[in-house]
Design a protein around this motif. Structure first.
Motif, PDB file in Angstrom:
ATOM      1  N   GLY A  29       0.780  -1.233   0.000  1.00  0.00           N
ATOM      2  CA  GLY A  29       0.000   0.000   0.000  1.00  0.00           C
ATOM      3  C   GLY A  29       0.809   1.279   0.000  1.00  0.00           C
ATOM      4  O   GLY A  29       0.379   2.279   0.568  1.00  0.00           O
ATOM      5  N   ALA A  30       1.955   1.295  -0.671  1.00  0.00           N
ATOM      6  CA  ALA A  30       2.804   2.489  -0.665  1.00  0.00           C
ATOM      7  C   ALA A  30       2.124   3.641  -1.406  1.00  0.00           C
ATOM      8  O   ALA A  30       1.657   3.475  -2.532  1.00  0.00           O
ATOM      9  CB  ALA A  30       4.159   2.184  -1.288  1.00  0.00           C
ATOM     10  N   GLN A  31       2.074   4.795  -0.728  1.00  0.00           N
ATOM     11  CA  GLN A  31       1.499   6.009  -1.298  1.00  0.00           C
ATOM     12  C   GLN A  31       2.376   7.198  -0.944  1.00  0.00           C
ATOM     13  O   GLN A  31       2.984   7.232   0.125  1.00  0.00           O
ATOM     14  CB  GLN A  31       0.094   6.244  -0.759  1.00  0.00           C
ATOM     15  CG  GLN A  31      -0.881   5.152  -1.150  1.00  0.00           C
ATOM     16  CD  GLN A  31      -2.280   5.487  -0.694  1.00  0.00           C
ATOM     17  OE1 GLN A  31      -2.765   6.591  -0.896  1.00  0.00           O
ATOM     18  NE2 GLN A  31      -2.935   4.527  -0.069  1.00  0.00           N
ATOM     19  N   VAL A  32       2.407   8.162  -1.827  1.00  0.00           N
ATOM     20  CA  VAL A  32       3.132   9.407  -1.592  1.00  0.00           C
ATOM     21  C   VAL A  32       2.125  10.543  -1.694  1.00  0.00           C
ATOM     22  O   VAL A  32       1.481  10.717  -2.720  1.00  0.00           O
ATOM     23  CB  VAL A  32       4.271   9.607  -2.616  1.00  0.00           C
ATOM     24  CG1 VAL A  32       4.869  11.000  -2.503  1.00  0.00           C
ATOM     25  CG2 VAL A  32       5.350   8.540  -2.430  1.00  0.00           C
ATOM     26  N   ARG A  33       1.978  11.292  -0.592  1.00  0.00           N
ATOM     27  CA  ARG A  33       1.127  12.491  -0.596  1.00  0.00           C
ATOM     28  C   ARG A  33       2.028  13.652  -0.998  1.00  0.00           C
ATOM     29  O   ARG A  33       2.952  14.008  -0.275  1.00  0.00           O
ATOM     30  CB  ARG A  33       0.510  12.750   0.769  1.00  0.00           C
ATOM     31  CG  ARG A  33      -0.355  14.030   0.758  1.00  0.00           C
ATOM     32  CD  ARG A  33      -1.002  14.292   2.081  1.00  0.00           C
ATOM     33  NE  ARG A  33      -1.984  13.296   2.425  1.00  0.00           N
ATOM     34  CZ  ARG A  33      -3.226  13.242   1.921  1.00  0.00           C
ATOM     35  NH1 ARG A  33      -3.615  14.109   1.022  1.00  0.00           N
ATOM     36  NH2 ARG A  33      -4.058  12.310   2.317  1.00  0.00           N
ATOM     37  N   LEU A  34       1.732  14.207  -2.182  1.00  0.00           N
ATOM     38  CA  LEU A  34       2.542  15.300  -2.702  1.00  0.00           C
ATOM     39  C   LEU A  34       2.370  16.548  -1.842  1.00  0.00           C
ATOM     40  O   LEU A  34       1.351  16.716  -1.165  1.00  0.00           O
ATOM     41  CB  LEU A  34       2.170  15.574  -4.156  1.00  0.00           C
ATOM     42  CG  LEU A  34       2.411  14.372  -5.088  1.00  0.00           C
ATOM     43  CD1 LEU A  34       1.851  14.649  -6.469  1.00  0.00           C
ATOM     44  CD2 LEU A  34       3.891  14.034  -5.162  1.00  0.00           C
ATOM     45  N   ALA A  35       3.354  17.422  -1.903  1.00  0.00           N
ATOM     46  CA  ALA A  35       3.347  18.644  -1.094  1.00  0.00           C
ATOM     47  C   ALA A  35       2.254  19.600  -1.570  1.00  0.00           C
ATOM     48  O   ALA A  35       1.971  19.693  -2.768  1.00  0.00           O
ATOM     49  CB  ALA A  35       4.709  19.323  -1.183  1.00  0.00           C
ATOM     50  N   ALA A  36       1.648  20.315  -0.621  1.00  0.00           N
ATOM     51  CA  ALA A  36       0.644  21.324  -0.952  1.00  0.00           C
ATOM     52  C   ALA A  36       1.302  22.532  -1.609  1.00  0.00           C
ATOM     53  O   ALA A  36       0.702  23.209  -2.441  1.00  0.00           O
ATOM     54  CB  ALA A  36      -0.107  21.741   0.306  1.00  0.00           C
ATOM     55  N   ALA A 141      -2.066  16.663  -2.356  1.00  0.00           N
ATOM     56  CA  ALA A 141      -2.326  17.097  -0.979  1.00  0.00           C
ATOM     57  C   ALA A 141      -3.836  17.265  -0.813  1.00  0.00           C
ATOM     58  O   ALA A 141      -4.491  17.872  -1.640  1.00  0.00           O
ATOM     59  CB  ALA A 141      -1.599  18.406  -0.691  1.00  0.00           C
ATOM     60  N   GLY A 142      -4.385  16.676   0.228  1.00  0.00           N
ATOM     61  CA  GLY A 142      -5.812  16.785   0.503  1.00  0.00           C
ATOM     62  C   GLY A 142      -6.669  15.725  -0.135  1.00  0.00           C
ATOM     63  O   GLY A 142      -7.839  15.562   0.228  1.00  0.00           O
ATOM     64  N   ASP A 143      -6.127  14.964  -1.090  1.00  0.00           N
ATOM     65  CA  ASP A 143      -6.916  13.895  -1.728  1.00  0.00           C
ATOM     66  C   ASP A 143      -7.030  12.684  -0.805  1.00  0.00           C
ATOM     67  O   ASP A 143      -6.180  12.469   0.069  1.00  0.00           O
ATOM     68  CB  ASP A 143      -6.283  13.452  -3.053  1.00  0.00           C
ATOM     69  CG  ASP A 143      -6.587  14.394  -4.197  1.00  0.00           C
ATOM     70  OD1 ASP A 143      -7.325  15.390  -3.971  1.00  0.00           O
ATOM     71  OD2 ASP A 143      -6.081  14.156  -5.300  1.00  0.00           O
ATOM     72  N   ASP A 144      -8.070  11.877  -1.027  1.00  0.00           N
ATOM     73  CA  ASP A 144      -8.276  10.652  -0.271  1.00  0.00           C
ATOM     74  C   ASP A 144      -7.132   9.675  -0.579  1.00  0.00           C
ATOM     75  O   ASP A 144      -6.665   9.579  -1.707  1.00  0.00           O
ATOM     76  CB  ASP A 144      -9.613  10.022  -0.650  1.00  0.00           C
ATOM     77  CG  ASP A 144      -9.887   8.757   0.134  1.00  0.00           C
ATOM     78  OD1 ASP A 144      -9.810   8.814   1.377  1.00  0.00           O
ATOM     79  OD2 ASP A 144     -10.164   7.725  -0.501  1.00  0.00           O
ATOM     80  N   MET A 145      -6.695   8.963   0.451  1.00  0.00           N
ATOM     81  CA  MET A 145      -5.615   7.996   0.303  1.00  0.00           C
ATOM     82  C   MET A 145      -6.147   6.583   0.549  1.00  0.00           C
ATOM     83  O   MET A 145      -5.659   5.857   1.395  1.00  0.00           O
ATOM     84  CB  MET A 145      -4.463   8.325   1.260  1.00  0.00           C
ATOM     85  CG  MET A 145      -3.768   9.601   0.892  1.00  0.00           C
ATOM     86  SD  MET A 145      -2.433  10.154   1.995  1.00  0.00           S
ATOM     87  CE  MET A 145      -1.754   8.716   2.681  1.00  0.00           C
ATOM     88  N   ASP A 146      -7.152   6.190  -0.222  1.00  0.00           N
ATOM     89  CA  ASP A 146      -7.715   4.839  -0.134  1.00  0.00           C
ATOM     90  C   ASP A 146      -8.075   4.444   1.288  1.00  0.00           C
ATOM     91  O   ASP A 146      -7.709   3.369   1.772  1.00  0.00           O
ATOM     92  CB  ASP A 146      -6.758   3.802  -0.736  1.00  0.00           C
ATOM     93  CG  ASP A 146      -6.541   4.013  -2.222  1.00  0.00           C
ATOM     94  OD1 ASP A 146      -7.456   4.529  -2.895  1.00  0.00           O
ATOM     95  OD2 ASP A 146      -5.460   3.665  -2.702  1.00  0.00           O
ATOM     96  N   GLY A 147      -8.775   5.332   1.999  1.00  0.00           N
ATOM     97  CA  GLY A 147      -9.235   5.017   3.342  1.00  0.00           C
ATOM     98  C   GLY A 147      -8.197   5.201   4.422  1.00  0.00           C
ATOM     99  O   GLY A 147      -8.482   5.004   5.599  1.00  0.00           O
ATOM    100  N   MET A 148      -6.973   5.594   4.082  1.00  0.00           N
ATOM    101  CA  MET A 148      -5.946   5.819   5.101  1.00  0.00           C
ATOM    102  C   MET A 148      -6.310   7.080   5.873  1.00  0.00           C
ATOM    103  O   MET A 148      -6.651   8.102   5.284  1.00  0.00           O
ATOM    104  CB  MET A 148      -4.561   5.985   4.445  1.00  0.00           C
ATOM    105  CG  MET A 148      -3.425   5.945   5.428  1.00  0.00           C
ATOM    106  SD  MET A 148      -1.805   6.062   4.629  1.00  0.00           S
ATOM    107  CE  MET A 148      -1.648   4.444   3.906  1.00  0.00           C
ATOM    108  N   ARG A 149      -6.280   6.983   7.201  1.00  0.00           N
ATOM    109  CA  ARG A 149      -6.635   8.114   8.043  1.00  0.00           C
ATOM    110  C   ARG A 149      -5.697   9.288   7.790  1.00  0.00           C
ATOM    111  O   ARG A 149      -4.491   9.142   7.732  1.00  0.00           O
ATOM    112  CB  ARG A 149      -6.544   7.690   9.507  1.00  0.00           C
ATOM    113  CG  ARG A 149      -7.437   8.521  10.396  1.00  0.00           C
ATOM    114  CD  ARG A 149      -7.298   8.066  11.841  1.00  0.00           C
ATOM    115  NE  ARG A 149      -6.384   9.006  12.473  1.00  0.00           N
ATOM    116  CZ  ARG A 149      -5.255   8.661  13.067  1.00  0.00           C
ATOM    117  NH1 ARG A 149      -4.880   7.431  13.158  1.00  0.00           N
ATOM    118  NH2 ARG A 149      -4.480   9.573  13.597  1.00  0.00           N
ATOM    119  N   HIS A 150      -6.252  10.477   7.628  1.00  0.00           N
ATOM    120  CA  HIS A 150      -5.442  11.686   7.357  1.00  0.00           C
ATOM    121  C   HIS A 150      -4.973  12.278   8.657  1.00  0.00           C
ATOM    122  O   HIS A 150      -5.620  12.276   9.639  1.00  0.00           O
ATOM    123  CB  HIS A 150      -6.251  12.720   6.588  1.00  0.00           C
ATOM    124  CG  HIS A 150      -6.732  12.207   5.274  1.00  0.00           C
ATOM    125  ND1 HIS A 150      -5.907  12.030   4.209  1.00  0.00           N
ATOM    126  CD2 HIS A 150      -7.950  11.785   4.873  1.00  0.00           C
ATOM    127  CE1 HIS A 150      -6.604  11.564   3.177  1.00  0.00           C
ATOM    128  NE2 HIS A 150      -7.846  11.396   3.567  1.00  0.00           N
TER     129      HIS A 150
END
Length: 150
Positions: A29-36, A141-150
Motif C-alpha cells: 500500500g505504498a502512497q506518496v502524498r505530494l506537497a501542498a 495534498a488533501g486527496d483521499d488515500m484509499d481510506g488511510m486516516r489523514h
C-alpha cells in the motif's frame, strides 16, 4: 523413467508456488502524498509486514527524489513534532504501519514531473540485505488515500 520425469515436474510446479523472496519483509500500500506547496517535502506512507526473522528498515531511495528520511511523530510539550529516525524495527510476522500522524517517510526534492497519479519508484533496504522495489501511488495534498486516516 516416466516416474522420474513426473517427480521433476512436480518439484518444478511446487517451487513455482513459493512466493519470490519468501521469508523477507513485504511492503504494501505504498502512497506518496505530494506537497501542498510546490517544492515542499512529500509524505510517504505504507505498511511493512515482517518476514520470517526480525529485521530493520534502514533506508528508502528513489530515482525521482533527492533524499528520503524516516520520521516519527511525537508529542512534545503538548505539540506534535516530527523527528528523524535512523532505522525502523520490523519484527518477524508483525505489521508496522507508516501512516499520517505516526511514522512516515519525508521525501525531499521530489522531481517536479511527479504529479497526482504518477508512480513513484521506491527501493526499501533492510538490515538483512533484503532490497524491495515498489511503485508508490502518488496523490495530491488533501486527496483521499484509499481510506488511510489523514
Amino acid at each position: 523413467m516416466h516416474r522420474t520425469i513426473a517427480a521433476v515436474m512436480a518439484l518444478v510446479a511446487l517451487s513455482a508456488c513459493q512466493p519470490r523472496g519468501a521469508g523477507q519483509p513485504v511492503v504494501k500500500g505504498a502512497q506518496v502524498r505530494l506537497a501542498a506547496v510546490p517544492g515542499g517535502p512529500a509524505g510517504g506512507y505504507f505498511t511493512l509486514e515482517g518476514g520470517a526473522k526480525d529485521d530493520r528498515l534502514l533506508r528508502i531511495d528513489s530515482a525521482v527524489v533527492n533524499k528520503i528520511e524516516l520520521h516519527e511523530s511525537v508529542m512534545n510539550g503538548g505539540v506534535m513534532t516530527m523527528r528523524p529516525i535512523a532505522e525502523v524495527p520490523v519484527p518477524a510476522g508483525k505489521t508496522v504501519a507508516f501512516a499520517p500522524g505516526g511514522s512516515h517517510a519525508m521525501l525531499f526534492g521530489v522531481d517536479p514531473r511527479i504529479t497526482a497519479g504518477t508512480g513513484v519508484p521506491m527501493l526499501f533496504t533492510f538490515a538483512s540485505g533484503a532490497r524491495i522495489e515498489v511503485e508508490a501511488k502518488s496523490v495530491a495534498a488533501g486527496d483521499d488515500m484509499d481510506g488511510m486516516r489523514h
